[in-house]
Motif scaffolding. Sequence first.
Motif, mmCIF file in Angstrom:
data_model
loop_
_atom_site.group_PDB
_atom_site.id
_atom_site.type_symbol
_atom_site.label_atom_id
_atom_site.label_comp_id
_atom_site.label_asym_id
_atom_site.label_seq_id
_atom_site.Cartn_x
_atom_site.Cartn_y
_atom_site.Cartn_z
ATOM 1 N N SER A 1 0.886 -1.228 0.019
ATOM 2 C CA SER A 1 0.001 0.058 -0.070
ATOM 3 C C SER A 1 0.946 1.542 0.047
ATOM 4 N N THR A 2 0.695 1.909 -1.157
ATOM 5 C CA THR A 2 1.685 3.383 -1.070
ATOM 6 C C THR A 2 1.170 4.147 -0.062
ATOM 7 N N GLY A 3 -0.133 4.158 0.278
ATOM 8 C CA GLY A 3 -0.426 5.212 1.440
ATOM 9 C C GLY A 3 0.201 4.655 2.586
ATOM 10 N N ILE B 1 2.890 3.185 3.067
ATOM 11 C CA ILE B 1 4.484 3.760 2.921
ATOM 12 C C ILE B 1 4.535 5.086 3.306
ATOM 13 N N PHE B 2 3.750 5.931 2.841
ATOM 14 C CA PHE B 2 3.918 7.106 2.943
ATOM 15 C C PHE B 2 3.707 7.629 4.418
ATOM 16 N N ARG B 3 2.570 6.908 4.910
ATOM 17 C CA ARG B 3 2.109 7.467 6.387
ATOM 18 C C ARG B 3 3.266 6.842 7.389
ATOM 19 N N TYR C 1 0.996 17.176 0.656
ATOM 20 C CA TYR C 1 -0.145 16.703 -0.494
ATOM 21 C C TYR C 1 -1.204 15.915 0.199
ATOM 22 N N MET C 2 -0.781 14.966 0.934
ATOM 23 C CA MET C 2 -1.651 14.222 1.707
ATOM 24 C C MET C 2 -2.637 14.973 2.494
ATOM 25 N N ASP C 3 -2.290 15.631 3.314
ATOM 26 C CA ASP C 3 -3.066 16.360 4.123
ATOM 27 C C ASP C 3 -4.226 17.221 3.298
ATOM 28 N N GLY D 1 -5.276 16.267 0.604
ATOM 29 C CA GLY D 1 -6.099 15.360 -0.383
ATOM 30 C C GLY D 1 -5.616 15.220 -1.893
ATOM 31 N N GLN D 2 -4.358 15.667 -1.882
ATOM 32 C CA GLN D 2 -4.013 15.756 -3.296
ATOM 33 C C GLN D 2 -3.096 14.544 -3.501
ATOM 34 N N LEU D 3 -2.572 14.207 -4.729
ATOM 35 C CA LEU D 3 -1.764 13.059 -5.061
ATOM 36 C C LEU D 3 -0.489 13.747 -4.892
ATOM 37 N N VAL D 4 0.548 12.914 -4.443
ATOM 38 C CA VAL D 4 2.023 13.011 -4.230
ATOM 39 C C VAL D 4 2.485 12.873 -5.704
ATOM 40 N N PRO D 5 3.318 13.846 -6.157
ATOM 41 C CA PRO D 5 3.692 13.799 -7.609
ATOM 42 C C PRO D 5 4.410 12.459 -7.804
ATOM 43 N N LEU E 1 7.651 11.093 -6.882
ATOM 44 C CA LEU E 1 8.076 10.527 -5.536
ATOM 45 C C LEU E 1 7.521 9.172 -5.165
ATOM 46 N N VAL E 2 6.529 8.653 -6.294
ATOM 47 C CA VAL E 2 5.852 7.403 -5.953
ATOM 48 C C VAL E 2 6.640 6.185 -6.709
ATOM 49 N N VAL E 3 6.870 6.708 -8.084
ATOM 50 C CA VAL E 3 7.193 5.547 -9.129
ATOM 51 C C VAL E 3 8.315 4.773 -8.537
ATOM 52 N N GLY F 1 -3.401 1.063 -3.928
ATOM 53 C CA GLY F 1 -3.004 2.717 -4.131
ATOM 54 C C GLY F 1 -2.311 3.112 -5.066
ATOM 55 N N PHE F 2 -1.870 2.123 -5.804
ATOM 56 C CA PHE F 2 -0.776 2.485 -6.974
ATOM 57 C C PHE F 2 -1.080 1.503 -8.085
ATOM 58 N N PRO F 3 -1.196 2.023 -9.514
ATOM 59 C CA PRO F 3 -0.864 3.064 -9.631
ATOM 60 C C PRO F 3 -2.278 3.851 -9.599
ATOM 61 N N ARG F 4 -2.159 5.406 -9.605
ATOM 62 C CA ARG F 4 -3.152 6.036 -9.403
ATOM 63 C C ARG F 4 -3.097 7.330 -10.505
ATOM 64 N N THR F 5 -2.307 7.326 -11.452
ATOM 65 C CA THR F 5 -2.449 7.943 -12.559
ATOM 66 C C THR F 5 -2.036 7.296 -13.922
ATOM 67 N N PRO G 1 0.483 8.109 -16.086
ATOM 68 C CA PRO G 1 1.936 7.885 -16.229
ATOM 69 C C PRO G 1 2.336 6.663 -15.131
ATOM 70 N N GLN G 2 1.731 6.708 -13.999
ATOM 71 C CA GLN G 2 2.318 5.644 -13.341
ATOM 72 C C GLN G 2 2.011 4.501 -13.615
ATOM 73 N N ALA G 3 0.680 4.068 -14.229
ATOM 74 C CA ALA G 3 0.564 2.686 -14.768
ATOM 75 C C ALA G 3 1.421 2.378 -16.074
ATOM 76 N N LEU H 1 -9.417 9.014 13.594
ATOM 77 C CA LEU H 1 -10.126 9.545 12.337
ATOM 78 C C LEU H 1 -8.825 10.164 11.575
ATOM 79 N N ARG H 2 -8.471 9.675 10.560
ATOM 80 C CA ARG H 2 -7.319 10.107 9.666
ATOM 81 C C ARG H 2 -7.505 11.383 9.168
ATOM 82 N N GLU H 3 -6.568 12.500 9.395
ATOM 83 C CA GLU H 3 -6.524 13.751 9.057
ATOM 84 C C GLU H 3 -7.478 13.728 7.484
HETATM 85 P P1 AMP Z 1 -4.467 5.888 0.522
HETATM 86 O O1 AMP Z 1 -4.131 5.155 1.767
HETATM 87 O O2 AMP Z 1 -4.059 4.704 -0.701
HETATM 88 O O3 AMP Z 1 -5.703 6.451 0.170
HETATM 89 O O4 AMP Z 1 -3.416 7.053 0.145
HETATM 90 C C1 AMP Z 1 -3.527 8.127 0.952
HETATM 91 C C2 AMP Z 1 -2.571 9.481 0.326
HETATM 92 O O5 AMP Z 1 -1.330 8.933 -0.145
HETATM 93 C C3 AMP Z 1 -3.355 9.632 -1.039
HETATM 94 O O6 AMP Z 1 -4.555 10.792 -0.727
HETATM 95 C C4 AMP Z 1 -2.072 10.344 -1.720
HETATM 96 O O7 AMP Z 1 -2.075 11.850 -1.277
HETATM 97 C C5 AMP Z 1 -1.032 9.591 -1.297
HETATM 98 N N1 AMP Z 1 -0.861 8.547 -2.351
HETATM 99 C C6 AMP Z 1 -0.814 7.256 -1.937
HETATM 100 N N2 AMP Z 1 -0.595 6.431 -3.106
HETATM 101 C C7 AMP Z 1 -0.301 7.340 -3.980
HETATM 102 C C8 AMP Z 1 -0.025 7.016 -5.380
HETATM 103 N N3 AMP Z 1 0.249 5.963 -6.237
HETATM 104 N N4 AMP Z 1 0.247 8.314 -6.205
HETATM 105 C C9 AMP Z 1 0.143 9.703 -5.680
HETATM 106 N N5 AMP Z 1 -0.171 9.659 -4.071
HETATM 107 C C10 AMP Z 1 -0.411 8.695 -3.679
#
Ligand code: AMP
Length: 213
Positions: A30-32, A34-36, A52-54, A56-60, A63-65, A85-89, A91-93, A159-161
């Motif tokens: 789960s990329t989410g 990993i970021f958390r 970006y996460m706070d 509600g936007q996508l991380v560029p 940073l994730v690929v 949670g990956f791919p989300r765009t 270009p990621q796919a 409750l997550r932000e």
């Molecule tokens: P999730 O737990 O999968 O809902 O991810 C939480 C947040 O992490 C998302 O709202 C994005 O800000 C970031 N995130 C997780 N996966 C990706 C991804 N593949 N590309 C960009 N942002 C991501």
Amino acid sequence: MKIVMLGAPGAGKGTQAKMLSEKYGIPHISTGDIFRMNIKNNTELGKKAKGYMDAGQLVPDELVVDLVVDRIKAKDCMQGFILDGFPRTIPQAEALDYALNNQNEKIDYAINVDVPDEHIVERMSGRRACSDCGATYHVVTIPSKKEGICDVCGGTLVLREDDKPETVKKRLEVYHEQTKPLIDYYNKKENLLKVDGTQGIQVVFEEITKVLG
Ligand code: AMP
């Protein structure tokens, strides 16, 4: 088996990914999560991702690929993996396909857990996450054994932000704009499996495993 989970935030793809990971003995990535973890450990990546996460936007993508491409090369991914949670765009796919192609491999199934928007905000308000290990629960559908306490590690559930209603609305917008086109992307590759995510957790799981075997 190489699997990608698709679906709006809160559709239940993480829950299904975890169950599939146990059934097939392949890692749930789960990329989410990993970021958390990176945010919690205050790493450089975490610092870059947090804003970006706070919001509600996508991380560029950059940073994730690489992070995912490296992760799926690890030994425990030899028999496959489940990406959540990956791919989300697009270009990621494409980057994922390119990396797999180089090893003569491909995604076997893209599983779309379909839940209409009107259910999502309601669902997210009941979601709780462990502030220590990140395990997720739902006050109605997946309650913890002891209210407010994580079954896995005993941490406090919050409750997550980014699960707060204002942020969920933003995440849904981002989903429609940037992530939903992936359904068509995988449909064209003829490896899309669509399930109705409004059904019970076990029913959704059975529908998926009936196809996957
Ligand atoms: P999730 O737990 O999968 O809902 O991810 C939480 C947040 O992490 C998302 O709202 C994005 O800000 C970031 N995130 C997780 N996966 C990706 C991804 N593949 N590309 C960009 N942002 C991501």
